[in-house]
Design a protein around this motif. Structure first.
Motif, PDB file in Angstrom:
ATOM      1  N   THR A  66       0.999  -0.938  -0.196  1.00 57.94           N
ATOM      2  CA  THR A  66       0.545  -0.354   0.158  1.00 57.94           C
ATOM      3  C   THR A  66       1.031   1.452   0.053  1.00 57.94           C
ATOM      4  OG1 THR A  66      -1.486  -1.545   1.347  1.00 57.94           O
ATOM      5  CG2 THR A  66      -2.080   1.092   1.049  1.00 57.94           C
TER       6      THR A  66
ATOM      7  N   VAL B 253      -8.083   8.984  -0.288  1.00 59.29           N
ATOM      8  CA  VAL B 253      -9.061   8.050  -1.088  1.00 59.29           C
ATOM      9  C   VAL B 253      -8.020   6.208  -0.382  1.00 59.29           C
ATOM     10  CG1 VAL B 253     -10.167   6.673  -2.783  1.00 59.29           C
ATOM     11  CG2 VAL B 253     -10.344   9.136  -1.903  1.00 59.29           C
ATOM     12  N   PHE B 254      -7.021   6.246  -1.835  1.00 56.39           N
ATOM     13  CA  PHE B 254      -6.343   4.587  -1.653  1.00 56.39           C
ATOM     14  C   PHE B 254      -6.349   4.104  -0.608  1.00 56.39           C
ATOM     15  CE2 PHE B 254      -6.101   6.174  -6.211  1.00 56.39           C
ATOM     16  CZ  PHE B 254      -6.416   4.776  -7.023  1.00 56.39           C
ATOM     17  N   SER B 255      -6.108   5.089   0.182  1.00 57.78           N
ATOM     18  CA  SER B 255      -5.045   4.736   1.339  1.00 57.78           C
ATOM     19  C   SER B 255      -6.332   4.252   1.965  1.00 57.78           C
ATOM     20  CB  SER B 255      -4.905   5.932   2.842  1.00 57.78           C
ATOM     21  OG  SER B 255      -3.337   6.341   2.113  1.00 57.78           O
ATOM     22  N   GLU B 256      -7.726   4.671   2.474  1.00 58.21           N
ATOM     23  CA  GLU B 256      -9.215   4.600   2.697  1.00 58.21           C
ATOM     24  C   GLU B 256      -9.185   2.587   1.914  1.00 58.21           C
ATOM     25  OE1 GLU B 256     -10.391   4.730   5.699  1.00 58.21           O
ATOM     26  OE2 GLU B 256      -8.303   5.868   5.530  1.00 58.21           O
ATOM     27  N   MET B 257      -9.027   2.835   0.582  1.00 56.30           N
ATOM     28  CA  MET B 257     -10.009   1.551  -0.328  1.00 56.30           C
ATOM     29  C   MET B 257      -8.489   0.199   0.267  1.00 56.30           C
ATOM     30  SD  MET B 257     -10.127   2.021  -4.308  1.00 56.30           S
ATOM     31  CE  MET B 257      -9.388   1.126  -4.434  1.00 56.30           C
ATOM     32  N   PHE B 258      -7.704   0.552   0.062  1.00 57.85           N
ATOM     33  CA  PHE B 258      -6.207  -0.184   0.636  1.00 57.85           C
ATOM     34  C   PHE B 258      -6.745  -0.452   1.861  1.00 57.85           C
ATOM     35  CE2 PHE B 258      -3.865   1.148  -2.815  1.00 57.85           C
ATOM     36  CZ  PHE B 258      -3.968  -0.512  -3.523  1.00 57.85           C
ATOM     37  N   SER B 259      -6.813   0.029   2.835  1.00 56.64           N
ATOM     38  CA  SER B 259      -7.198  -1.134   4.357  1.00 56.64           C
ATOM     39  C   SER B 259      -8.542  -1.154   4.811  1.00 56.64           C
ATOM     40  CB  SER B 259      -6.532   0.105   5.478  1.00 56.64           C
ATOM     41  OG  SER B 259      -7.906   1.339   5.215  1.00 56.64           O
ATOM     42  N   TRP B 260      -9.233  -0.977   4.077  1.00 61.27           N
ATOM     43  CA  TRP B 260     -10.514  -2.120   3.223  1.00 61.27           C
ATOM     44  C   TRP B 260     -10.309  -3.337   3.127  1.00 61.27           C
ATOM     45  CZ3 TRP B 260     -13.295  -3.949  -0.701  1.00 61.27           C
ATOM     46  CH2 TRP B 260     -14.521  -4.398  -0.734  1.00 61.27           C
ATOM     47  N   LEU B 261      -9.559  -3.076   1.644  1.00 64.06           N
ATOM     48  CA  LEU B 261      -8.777  -4.406   1.623  1.00 64.06           C
ATOM     49  C   LEU B 261      -7.952  -4.567   2.607  1.00 64.06           C
ATOM     50  CD1 LEU B 261      -8.495  -5.825  -1.704  1.00 64.06           C
ATOM     51  CD2 LEU B 261      -6.764  -5.767  -1.394  1.00 64.06           C
ATOM     52  N   GLU B 262      -7.345  -5.153   2.707  1.00 65.85           N
ATOM     53  CA  GLU B 262      -6.346  -5.407   4.565  1.00 65.85           C
ATOM     54  C   GLU B 262      -7.558  -6.334   4.861  1.00 65.85           C
ATOM     55  OE1 GLU B 262      -3.365  -2.714   5.241  1.00 65.85           O
ATOM     56  OE2 GLU B 262      -3.802  -4.174   7.594  1.00 65.85           O
TER      57      GLU B 262
ATOM     58  N   ARG C  39     -10.911  -7.203   4.598  1.00 65.51           N
ATOM     59  CA  ARG C  39     -11.627  -8.211   3.768  1.00 65.51           C
ATOM     60  C   ARG C  39     -10.803  -9.189   4.050  1.00 65.51           C
ATOM     61  NH1 ARG C  39     -15.468  -8.153  -0.793  1.00 65.51           N
ATOM     62  NH2 ARG C  39     -14.817  -9.814  -0.141  1.00 65.51           N
TER      63      ARG C  39
END
Lengths: 255, 222, 200
Positions: free
Chosen positions: B149, B201-210, B212
């Protein structure tokens, strides 16, 4: 060594050195179908090395090993022979990213090419066999040490091995968790599984072992039925080691 | 002009630029990942010459500035008959650069998996390759998400360098707009805000992915 | 080098603010760090060099580059120090207090010596990054390596060769600095105080 019928594992004059350290200095032994043999001895005498040599995780320098009629040491397809030898590690080595069920079934799907559904069913049976049917969907991090080791045993069993090697299966466990693992192992022995176990659990050895093997300095010093070896060792070193062991582990009930 | 007027005027070109920036980032991170995987596996599992080569490659790329790498691909190759468009040269340079960094993250993750895992895989009859694919990599890839990330965010920001060879990304557009409206501070401030928002936005997306793909035993601490 | 020094000077108070200061300061420091880390260095440089003259502040290219690199680096360095300080367990601090040290002494004699050692590897890394990022000052017209190189290219028409040479010079510089700090790290190493993973 004579090629007697019913022999599952045969080792002849096995040698292994790591650099200057000559760990195995000519070990020979034989295990017949359905036998359980316990390997004891001070640490650093090559017990674990012997086990990892048997499935070629550590390639030996010289000597021969047969599994049934196949010479492991001469085989080019070691991974095929390894499927027939279960291995239970001291530190469990469960695959951390897989559930208990996944751990037991992955060998069936990836190695034996079984279809997923069948593999899951068989894996479930093996988990029930070790009393962990209800933990199928738990990850290793969510299991106790004893449960992890039982999953590891189920993982080995699922491959329908000819022989299971146990490398100090209870020495990483808290004392209160040792019993559940030994119970499962006893059950296996009684069901006729062929097993070679490195362990210092004397009670277990006495009740299930067909033979106890005392190793020191890279050679087999003495072997014999537990009753004879424990109460009446022929070699002085064996007696010394055993008495040190029992004083270390407190009162090992002498019958 | 006030800041808001600048925003209104420059919205169009800057958004065009942002598109190129994101395109550049995504292409480079994907190619970089492919390269990184190869380098990491080569460095950990390869034979000695391969291992040596991968190590040298990674160290050389990591030891030199990205700007110089971009210049090499854009200005350095044409005399040898290789002529790349600014976007191509940028993607190539970023991919190679990111590949080297990603390789190091992956290598770290692979080596953090205890050796017992491979032993266990082999002992149940898997080949080494099977062990890597179905035991080591699934664990290593989960571990690599947080540094990966970071790498993504770095890359996103570093793509601003591509303006120097004339890639029409966000930075280039901001320069272009500013050179016409003379509102340097406001225009660059707006560009900075866009970067800030995209990064968040990307940081948030990745922590969401993480979250998941998280499984017990693979929790990370910040 | 100046950029790194400036970064260090700003980073230490910021990391302290984040750990020890009351809530509003803490938030402010975190925001500072987050924003600077999220904006490309190039944009920061442009804001300083082309943007500030709108307010009558005119910086020389070199000054702007030093400030820009310094500010950005301060954000990263404060994170490094914060991470290092926080990784020293609370118990170390409590054990120091239990011995009768006051808070400042406990920090100075117990936490700091451990935290600084932990900070060395990521800090080395940061040094390398700053070193490489100085190449971006090119955009502001600072005569540094890359620009020097371009002058030579115009004269020699050997772009690949020149750029490879520049790359090699940077490589030697980064390897050299990594090596020196690596040795420092080894000299100061104490068994049991681990090394953090290298980040970019």
């Amino acid at each position: 060594m004579n090629k007697e019928k019913g022999s599952v594992l045969r080792i002849e004059d096995l040698h292994k050195s790591f650099g200057d350290n000559h760990v195995l200095r000519g070990v020979s032994l034989e295990i017949k179908r359905g036998e359980t043999k316990i390997l004891i001895g001070p640490s650093g005498t090559g017990k674990s090395t012997l086990l990892t040599c048997i499935n070629m995780l550590t390639p030996p320098d010289s000597g021969k090993i047969w599994l049934l009629n196949d010479e492991i040491t001469a085989s080019r397809k070691v991974n095929l022979l390894r499927q027939k030898i279960g291995f239970v590690f001291q530190d469990f080595s469960l695959f951390n990213h897989l559930t208990a069920l996944g751990n037991v079934s992955i060998g069936l799907t990836k190695v034996k090419g079984m279809d997923r559904k069948k593999a899951r069913e068989k894996a479930m049976e093996e988990l029930k066999q070790v009393g962990l049917g209800d933990k199928a969907s738990s990850y290793p991090a969510q299991l106790s040490g004893g449960q992890k080791q039982r999953v590891a045993i189920a993982r080995a069993l699922a491959m329908d091995p000819q022989l299971i090697l146990f490398d100090e299966p209870t020495s990483a466990l808290d004392p209160e968790l040792i019993g559940e693992v030994l119970t499962v192992m006893k059950k296996l022995a009684n069901q006729g599984m062929t097993m070679l176990v490195v362990s210092h659990e004397m009670g277990f050895a006495r009740s299930v072992a067909d033979e106890v093997i005392f190793m020191e300095g890279g050679i087999i010093v003495e072997q014999g039925p537990p009753a004879q070896l424990f109460s009446n060792p022929r070699v002085e070193r064996t007696g010394e080691f055993l008495s040190r062991l029992s004083s270390l582990f407190g009162e090992e009930d002498e019958k | 002009m006030t800041f808001w007027q600048v925003v209104q005027h420059s919205w169009g070109p800057l958004m065009d630029g942002l598109q190129v920036t994101i395109q550049l980032t995504l292409l480079s991170i994907v190619f970089g990942l492919a390269l990184g995987l190869i380098l990491a596996l080569g460095k950990v599992y390869g034979l000695k010459p391969i291992r040596w080569f991968c190590t040298a490659f990674i160290e050389i790329i990591r030891g030199t500035p990205l700007l110089v790498q971009i210049f090499i691909f854009y200005f350095g190759l044409p005399p040898y008959g290789i002529r790349l468009s600014p976007l191509e040269a940028a993607v190539l340079a970023f991919s190679v650069n990111s590949g080297a960094y990603q390789a190091e993250y992956l290598r770290g993750a692979i080596q953090s998996i205890p050796s017992g895992q491979m032993q266990a895989a082999l002992s149940m009859g898997m080949t080494r390759w099977q062990g890597i694919i179905s035991i080591i990599m699934p664990q290593a890839l989960r571990r690599v998400i947080p540094p990966w990330t970071n790498e993504f965010i770095y890359l996103l920001k570093y793509t601003s360098l591509a303006y120097i060879i004339g890639t029409q990304e966000l930075m280039a557009q901001a320069r272009f707009v500013a050179s016409r409206n003379y509102e340097y501070f406001h225009t660059y401030l707006f560009a900075a805000l866009i970067y800030l928002v995209v990064v968040l936005v990307f940081s948030e997306m990745f922590s969401w992915l993480e979250r998941r793909v998280k499984i017990p035993g693979f929790e990370y601490h910040k | 080098m100046l950029g790194l020094g400036l970064g260090l000077a700003v980073a230490i108070p910021i990391s302290f603010l984040q750990i020890f200061a009351p809530q509003p300061f803490r938030l402010l420091a975190s925001a500072y760090e987050r924003v600077l880390r999220s904006i490309p260095l190039l944009v920061t440089l442009f804001l300083l060099f082309y943007g500030l003259p709108s307010f009558g502040i005119r910086l020389a290219p070199f000054t702007a580059a030093v400030i820009g690199v310094g500010l950005r680096s301060s954000a990263y360095q404060s994170q490094i120090f914060r991470g290092a300080i926080l990784s020293i367990s609370e118990n170390q601090f409590r054990a120091a207090l239990a011995m009768g040290m006051n808070k400042i002494k406990a920090f100075r004699h117990i936490v700091m010596p451990q935290a600084l050692r932990l900070a060395i590897p990521p800090w080395t890394n940061e040094l390398t990054i700053v070193l490489k990022d100085t190449s971006m000052a090119f955009a502001l017209g600072v005569v540094e390596l890359v620009r020097q190189g371009r002058y030579i290219i115009v004269a020699t028409r050997e772009p690949l060769l020149i750029y490879l040479t520049i790359a090699a010079i940077y490589l030697i510089l980064t390897l050299l600095s990594n090596n020196t700090l690596g040795r420092l790290e080894k000299r100061l190493r104490i068994p049991g105080i681990g090394v953090e993973e290298r980040a970019r």
